[in-house]
Design an enzyme around this catalytic site. Sequence first.
Site, PDB file in Angstrom:
ATOM      1  N   ASP A  38       2.105 -11.393 -11.456  1.00 53.51           N
ATOM      2  CA  ASP A  38       2.004 -10.780 -10.136  1.00 53.51           C
ATOM      3  C   ASP A  38       0.908 -11.488  -9.339  1.00 53.51           C
ATOM      4  OD1 ASP A  38       2.901  -7.718  -8.986  1.00 53.51           O
ATOM      5  OD2 ASP A  38       1.243  -8.741  -7.993  1.00 53.51           O
ATOM      6  N   ILE A  39       1.178 -11.746  -8.071  1.00 53.06           N
ATOM      7  CA  ILE A  39       0.225 -12.466  -7.212  1.00 53.06           C
ATOM      8  C   ILE A  39      -1.026 -11.623  -6.933  1.00 53.06           C
ATOM      9  CG2 ILE A  39       1.058 -11.725  -4.934  1.00 53.06           C
ATOM     10  CD1 ILE A  39       1.001 -14.686  -4.099  1.00 53.06           C
ATOM     11  N   ASN A  94       9.221   0.595  -9.922  1.00 53.56           N
ATOM     12  CA  ASN A  94       9.088   1.383  -8.699  1.00 53.56           C
ATOM     13  C   ASN A  94      10.415   1.342  -7.955  1.00 53.56           C
ATOM     14  OD1 ASN A  94       6.308   1.786  -9.213  1.00 53.56           O
ATOM     15  ND2 ASN A  94       5.820  -0.182  -8.272  1.00 53.56           N
ATOM     16  N   GLY A 100       6.835   3.489  -4.312  1.00 52.06           N
ATOM     17  CA  GLY A 100       5.914   2.362  -4.168  1.00 52.06           C
ATOM     18  C   GLY A 100       6.573   1.006  -4.268  1.00 52.06           C
ATOM     19  N   GLN A 101       7.890   0.959  -4.105  1.00 51.55           N
ATOM     20  CA  GLN A 101       8.579  -0.346  -4.179  1.00 51.55           C
ATOM     21  C   GLN A 101       8.379  -1.114  -2.875  1.00 51.55           C
ATOM     22  OE1 GLN A 101      12.860  -0.257  -4.660  1.00 51.55           O
ATOM     23  NE2 GLN A 101      12.956  -2.426  -5.152  1.00 51.55           N
ATOM     24  N   HIS A 107      12.695  -5.216 -10.381  1.00 53.34           N
ATOM     25  CA  HIS A 107      11.665  -5.809 -11.237  1.00 53.34           C
ATOM     26  C   HIS A 107      10.945  -4.733 -12.021  1.00 53.34           C
ATOM     27  CE1 HIS A 107       9.813  -4.900  -7.322  1.00 53.34           C
ATOM     28  NE2 HIS A 107       8.721  -4.646  -7.993  1.00 53.34           N
ATOM     29  N   HIS A 109       7.242  -4.047 -13.883  1.00 47.42           N
ATOM     30  CA  HIS A 109       5.853  -4.481 -14.050  1.00 47.42           C
ATOM     31  C   HIS A 109       5.464  -4.291 -15.514  1.00 47.42           C
ATOM     32  CE1 HIS A 109       4.728  -4.284  -9.642  1.00 47.42           C
ATOM     33  NE2 HIS A 109       5.782  -3.499  -9.631  1.00 47.42           N
TER      34      HIS A 109
HETATM   35  P1  5GP Z   1       6.667  -3.351  -6.061  1.00 49.00           P
HETATM   36  O1  5GP Z   1       5.604  -2.705  -5.236  1.00 49.00           O
HETATM   37  O2  5GP Z   1       7.879  -3.704  -5.250  1.00 49.00           O
HETATM   38  O3  5GP Z   1       7.008  -2.555  -7.304  1.00 49.00           O
HETATM   39  O4  5GP Z   1       6.027  -4.674  -6.641  1.00 49.00           O
HETATM   40  C1  5GP Z   1       6.096  -5.895  -5.977  1.00 49.00           C
HETATM   41  C2  5GP Z   1       5.009  -6.775  -6.560  1.00 49.00           C
HETATM   42  O5  5GP Z   1       5.299  -8.119  -6.191  1.00 49.00           O
HETATM   43  C3  5GP Z   1       3.620  -6.468  -6.036  1.00 49.00           C
HETATM   44  O6  5GP Z   1       2.786  -6.074  -7.123  1.00 49.00           O
HETATM   45  C4  5GP Z   1       3.157  -7.781  -5.402  1.00 49.00           C
HETATM   46  O7  5GP Z   1       1.803  -8.075  -5.672  1.00 49.00           O
HETATM   47  C5  5GP Z   1       4.080  -8.804  -6.007  1.00 49.00           C
HETATM   48  N1  5GP Z   1       4.388  -9.942  -5.148  1.00 49.00           N
HETATM   49  C6  5GP Z   1       4.756  -9.916  -3.840  1.00 49.00           C
HETATM   50  N2  5GP Z   1       4.980 -11.154  -3.378  1.00 49.00           N
HETATM   51  C7  5GP Z   1       4.772 -11.992  -4.423  1.00 49.00           C
HETATM   52  C8  5GP Z   1       4.849 -13.422  -4.561  1.00 49.00           C
HETATM   53  O8  5GP Z   1       5.170 -14.173  -3.630  1.00 49.00           O
HETATM   54  N3  5GP Z   1       4.560 -13.926  -5.782  1.00 49.00           N
HETATM   55  C9  5GP Z   1       4.213 -13.135  -6.842  1.00 49.00           C
HETATM   56  N4  5GP Z   1       3.943 -13.733  -8.005  1.00 49.00           N
HETATM   57  N5  5GP Z   1       4.125 -11.785  -6.740  1.00 49.00           N
HETATM   58  C10 5GP Z   1       4.401 -11.232  -5.549  1.00 49.00           C
END
Ligand code: 5GP
Length: 120
Positions: A38-39, A94, A100-101, A107, A109
């Site tokens: 994760d970034i 999520n 929180g998506q 995906h 985590h």
């Molecule tokens: P969500 O909130 O949808 O469950 O999680 C999305 C995750 O993707 C977040 O934790 C966010 O930090 C990560 N993310 C968003 N853009 C990028 C990216 O360009 N590269 C990487 N490695 N992670 C990303």
Amino acid sequence: PVRGRAVGDSDCIFCKIINREIPSDIVYEDDDVLVFPDINPVAPVHLLIITRKHIPSLSVMDEEDTPLIGKMAKIANRLAREKGLDSGYRVTINSGPDGGQLVPHLHMHLLGGRKLRWEN
Ligand code: 5GP
Ligand code: ZN
């Protein structure tokens, strides 16, 4: 090895990662899933396990795709072992705004390396 393009959405950030249009440090991939850090990590280990297929969220998953969840969980377990998360870890999916998506591409985590609290 590059295993082919995402079955995807040209505007999707995770499809762009699959297609190497956005760089990421891919730690695992096969015909169904990819894994990369994760970034914006919220734990010492924070990996994203994503489907190669562009599935917008768990809530719109086709029944024929549900075995992917089991496969992702198995990969999470193996990576947790490889990362030495012997005292535990968390997998989270999520779904939707209240879940929180942020990225509309399915995906999981994998979080570990510190004591995790149940927030909210
Ligand atoms: P969500 O909130 O949808 O469950 O999680 C999305 C995750 O993707 C977040 O934790 C966010 O930090 C990560 N993310 C968003 N853009 C990028 C990216 O360009 N590269 C990487 N490695 N992670 C990303
Ligand atoms: Zn996508």
